[in-house]
Design a protein around this motif. Structure first.
Motif, PDB file in Angstrom:
ATOM      1  N   GLN A   1       0.854  -1.188   0.000  1.00 35.11           N
ATOM      2  CA  GLN A   1       0.000   0.000   0.000  1.00 35.11           C
ATOM      3  C   GLN A   1       0.886   1.233   0.000  1.00 35.11           C
ATOM      4  O   GLN A   1       1.988   1.225   0.546  1.00 35.11           O
ATOM      5  CB  GLN A   1      -0.909   0.007   1.227  1.00 35.11           C
ATOM      6  CG  GLN A   1      -1.948  -1.111   1.225  1.00 35.11           C
ATOM      7  CD  GLN A   1      -2.833  -1.075   2.452  1.00 35.11           C
ATOM      8  OE1 GLN A   1      -2.389  -0.715   3.533  1.00 35.11           O
ATOM      9  NE2 GLN A   1      -4.094  -1.449   2.283  1.00 35.11           N
ATOM     10  N   LEU A   2       0.385   2.298  -0.620  1.00 32.87           N
ATOM     11  CA  LEU A   2       1.113   3.556  -0.696  1.00 32.87           C
ATOM     12  C   LEU A   2       0.273   4.652  -0.061  1.00 32.87           C
ATOM     13  O   LEU A   2      -0.945   4.693  -0.264  1.00 32.87           O
ATOM     14  CB  LEU A   2       1.416   3.921  -2.151  1.00 32.87           C
ATOM     15  CG  LEU A   2       2.208   2.910  -2.970  1.00 32.87           C
ATOM     16  CD1 LEU A   2       2.292   3.365  -4.424  1.00 32.87           C
ATOM     17  CD2 LEU A   2       3.607   2.738  -2.399  1.00 32.87           C
ATOM     18  N   GLN A   3       0.909   5.533   0.671  1.00 24.70           N
ATOM     19  CA  GLN A   3       0.200   6.646   1.300  1.00 24.70           C
ATOM     20  C   GLN A   3       0.985   7.918   1.082  1.00 24.70           C
ATOM     21  O   GLN A   3       2.120   8.047   1.540  1.00 24.70           O
ATOM     22  CB  GLN A   3      -0.004   6.391   2.787  1.00 24.70           C
ATOM     23  CG  GLN A   3      -0.810   7.465   3.483  1.00 24.70           C
ATOM     24  CD  GLN A   3      -1.223   7.082   4.895  1.00 24.70           C
ATOM     25  OE1 GLN A   3      -0.996   5.948   5.327  1.00 24.70           O
ATOM     26  NE2 GLN A   3      -1.825   8.009   5.611  1.00 24.70           N
ATOM     27  N   ALA A   4       0.361   8.864   0.388  1.00 26.36           N
ATOM     28  CA  ALA A   4       0.996  10.154   0.103  1.00 26.36           C
ATOM     29  C   ALA A   4       0.580  11.178   1.155  1.00 26.36           C
ATOM     30  O   ALA A   4      -0.549  11.147   1.661  1.00 26.36           O
ATOM     31  CB  ALA A   4       0.605  10.639  -1.286  1.00 26.36           C
TER      32      ALA A   4
ATOM     33  N   SER B   1       8.340  26.255  -1.447  1.00 24.39           N
ATOM     34  CA  SER B   1       8.719  24.847  -1.528  1.00 24.39           C
ATOM     35  C   SER B   1       7.790  23.988  -0.678  1.00 24.39           C
ATOM     36  O   SER B   1       7.218  24.458   0.318  1.00 24.39           O
ATOM     37  CB  SER B   1      10.161  24.652  -1.034  1.00 24.39           C
ATOM     38  OG  SER B   1      11.082  25.359  -1.823  1.00 24.39           O
ATOM     39  N   LEU B   2       7.668  22.739  -1.085  1.00 18.91           N
ATOM     40  CA  LEU B   2       6.975  21.721  -0.299  1.00 18.91           C
ATOM     41  C   LEU B   2       7.693  20.399  -0.514  1.00 18.91           C
ATOM     42  O   LEU B   2       8.297  20.187  -1.577  1.00 18.91           O
ATOM     43  CB  LEU B   2       5.518  21.555  -0.747  1.00 18.91           C
ATOM     44  CG  LEU B   2       4.454  22.509  -0.223  1.00 18.91           C
ATOM     45  CD1 LEU B   2       3.117  22.204  -0.882  1.00 18.91           C
ATOM     46  CD2 LEU B   2       4.332  22.415   1.292  1.00 18.91           C
ATOM     47  N   ARG B   3       7.600  19.511   0.466  1.00 18.49           N
ATOM     48  CA  ARG B   3       8.116  18.166   0.296  1.00 18.49           C
ATOM     49  C   ARG B   3       6.985  17.165   0.536  1.00 18.49           C
ATOM     50  O   ARG B   3       6.383  17.151   1.618  1.00 18.49           O
ATOM     51  CB  ARG B   3       9.274  17.860   1.246  1.00 18.49           C
ATOM     52  CG  ARG B   3       9.948  16.537   0.918  1.00 18.49           C
ATOM     53  CD  ARG B   3      11.127  16.226   1.800  1.00 18.49           C
ATOM     54  NE  ARG B   3      10.721  15.759   3.120  1.00 18.49           N
ATOM     55  CZ  ARG B   3      11.497  15.058   3.946  1.00 18.49           C
ATOM     56  NH1 ARG B   3      12.742  14.753   3.567  1.00 18.49           N
ATOM     57  NH2 ARG B   3      11.057  14.676   5.126  1.00 18.49           N
ATOM     58  N   LEU B   4       6.705  16.383  -0.475  1.00 18.43           N
ATOM     59  CA  LEU B   4       5.701  15.343  -0.370  1.00 18.43           C
ATOM     60  C   LEU B   4       6.368  14.015  -0.030  1.00 18.43           C
ATOM     61  O   LEU B   4       7.515  13.767  -0.403  1.00 18.43           O
ATOM     62  CB  LEU B   4       4.929  15.194  -1.683  1.00 18.43           C
ATOM     63  CG  LEU B   4       4.301  16.460  -2.257  1.00 18.43           C
ATOM     64  CD1 LEU B   4       3.490  16.112  -3.498  1.00 18.43           C
ATOM     65  CD2 LEU B   4       3.448  17.177  -1.231  1.00 18.43           C
ATOM     66  N   SER B   5       5.616  13.169   0.663  1.00 21.58           N
ATOM     67  CA  SER B   5       6.097  11.837   1.014  1.00 21.58           C
ATOM     68  C   SER B   5       5.153  10.786   0.457  1.00 21.58           C
ATOM     69  O   SER B   5       3.938  11.002   0.410  1.00 21.58           O
ATOM     70  CB  SER B   5       6.172  11.681   2.537  1.00 21.58           C
ATOM     71  OG  SER B   5       7.026  12.622   3.118  1.00 21.58           O
ATOM     72  N   CYS B   6       5.701   9.670   0.062  1.00 21.72           N
ATOM     73  CA  CYS B   6       4.913   8.511  -0.356  1.00 21.72           C
ATOM     74  C   CYS B   6       5.466   7.315   0.410  1.00 21.72           C
ATOM     75  O   CYS B   6       6.552   6.806   0.082  1.00 21.72           O
ATOM     76  CB  CYS B   6       5.020   8.288  -1.861  1.00 21.72           C
ATOM     77  SG  CYS B   6       4.179   6.790  -2.437  1.00 21.72           S
ATOM     78  N   ALA B   7       4.742   6.915   1.441  1.00 26.19           N
ATOM     79  CA  ALA B   7       5.200   5.825   2.302  1.00 26.19           C
ATOM     80  C   ALA B   7       4.642   4.503   1.817  1.00 26.19           C
ATOM     81  O   ALA B   7       3.421   4.365   1.630  1.00 26.19           O
ATOM     82  CB  ALA B   7       4.765   6.094   3.742  1.00 26.19           C
ATOM     83  N   ALA B   8       5.506   3.533   1.609  1.00 27.67           N
ATOM     84  CA  ALA B   8       5.097   2.194   1.209  1.00 27.67           C
ATOM     85  C   ALA B   8       4.985   1.301   2.444  1.00 27.67           C
ATOM     86  O   ALA B   8       5.734   1.463   3.398  1.00 27.67           O
ATOM     87  CB  ALA B   8       6.104   1.607   0.230  1.00 27.67           C
ATOM     88  N   SER B   9       4.035   0.392   2.413  1.00 27.25           N
ATOM     89  CA  SER B   9       3.784  -0.468   3.577  1.00 27.25           C
ATOM     90  C   SER B   9       4.867  -1.532   3.751  1.00 27.25           C
ATOM     91  O   SER B   9       4.977  -2.139   4.812  1.00 27.25           O
ATOM     92  CB  SER B   9       2.415  -1.143   3.440  1.00 27.25           C
ATOM     93  OG  SER B   9       2.351  -1.891   2.237  1.00 27.25           O
ATOM     94  N   ARG B  10       5.656  -1.739   2.704  1.00 25.51           N
ATOM     95  CA  ARG B  10       6.781  -2.674   2.810  1.00 25.51           C
ATOM     96  C   ARG B  10       7.841  -2.276   1.794  1.00 25.51           C
ATOM     97  O   ARG B  10       7.593  -1.421   0.930  1.00 25.51           O
ATOM     98  CB  ARG B  10       6.324  -4.115   2.555  1.00 25.51           C
ATOM     99  CG  ARG B  10       5.703  -4.368   1.203  1.00 25.51           C
ATOM    100  CD  ARG B  10       5.520  -5.843   0.951  1.00 25.51           C
ATOM    101  NE  ARG B  10       4.804  -6.149  -0.270  1.00 25.51           N
ATOM    102  CZ  ARG B  10       5.328  -6.130  -1.488  1.00 25.51           C
ATOM    103  NH1 ARG B  10       6.599  -5.802  -1.663  1.00 25.51           N
ATOM    104  NH2 ARG B  10       4.598  -6.461  -2.545  1.00 25.51           N
ATOM    105  N   ARG B  11       8.990  -2.899   1.891  1.00 21.94           N
ATOM    106  CA  ARG B  11      10.068  -2.603   0.966  1.00 21.94           C
ATOM    107  C   ARG B  11       9.669  -2.930  -0.465  1.00 21.94           C
ATOM    108  O   ARG B  11       9.042  -3.950  -0.721  1.00 21.94           O
ATOM    109  CB  ARG B  11      11.317  -3.395   1.373  1.00 21.94           C
ATOM    110  CG  ARG B  11      12.511  -3.179   0.464  1.00 21.94           C
ATOM    111  CD  ARG B  11      13.673  -4.066   0.878  1.00 21.94           C
ATOM    112  NE  ARG B  11      14.770  -3.977  -0.069  1.00 21.94           N
ATOM    113  CZ  ARG B  11      14.855  -4.686  -1.184  1.00 21.94           C
ATOM    114  NH1 ARG B  11      13.899  -5.560  -1.483  1.00 21.94           N
ATOM    115  NH2 ARG B  11      15.879  -4.535  -2.000  1.00 21.94           N
TER     116      ARG B  11
END
Length: 112
Positions: free
Chosen positions: A2-5, A16-26
């Protein structure tokens, strides 16, 4: 996977802004994770993509202003956006291309 932005918000032009996209696993380093954006009334547009091994590409519209990086320890992809313009206003989404997996998106609004 799963991905969460996250990380969107309201910023003035030039900011400026920094966005993140966190993955539930590698995610294997042979697979790229991509950023897309969709502005109101427009088609979804590819912004850039990167593998955790550092193979990175950008669209011409953001090249030189945006930078993609990985934190492999956190399974997180970042999109550093500098020199923002009003035309960068959009919902930004991350995806694993070809998988049908999309994060829920984060809204970026750039005021003039």
């Amino acid at each position: 996977v799963q991905l969460q932005a996250s990380g969107g918000g309201l910023v003035q032009a030039g900011g400026s802004l920094r966005l993140s996209c966190a993955a539930s696993r590698r995610i294997d380093s042979t697979y790229a994770v991509a950023w897309y954006r969709q502005a109101p009334g427009k088609q979804r547009e590819w912004v850039g993509s990167s593998t955790s091994a550092g193979n990175t590409h950008y669209s011409d519209s953001v090249k030189g202003r945006f930078a993609i990086s990985w934190d492999n320890a956190k399974n997180t992809l970042y999109l550093q956006m500098d020199s923002l313009k009003p035309e960068d206003t959009a919902l930004y989404l991350c995806t694993l291309p070809g998988s049908g997996i999309w994060g829920q998106g984060t809204l970026v609004t750039v005021s003039s």
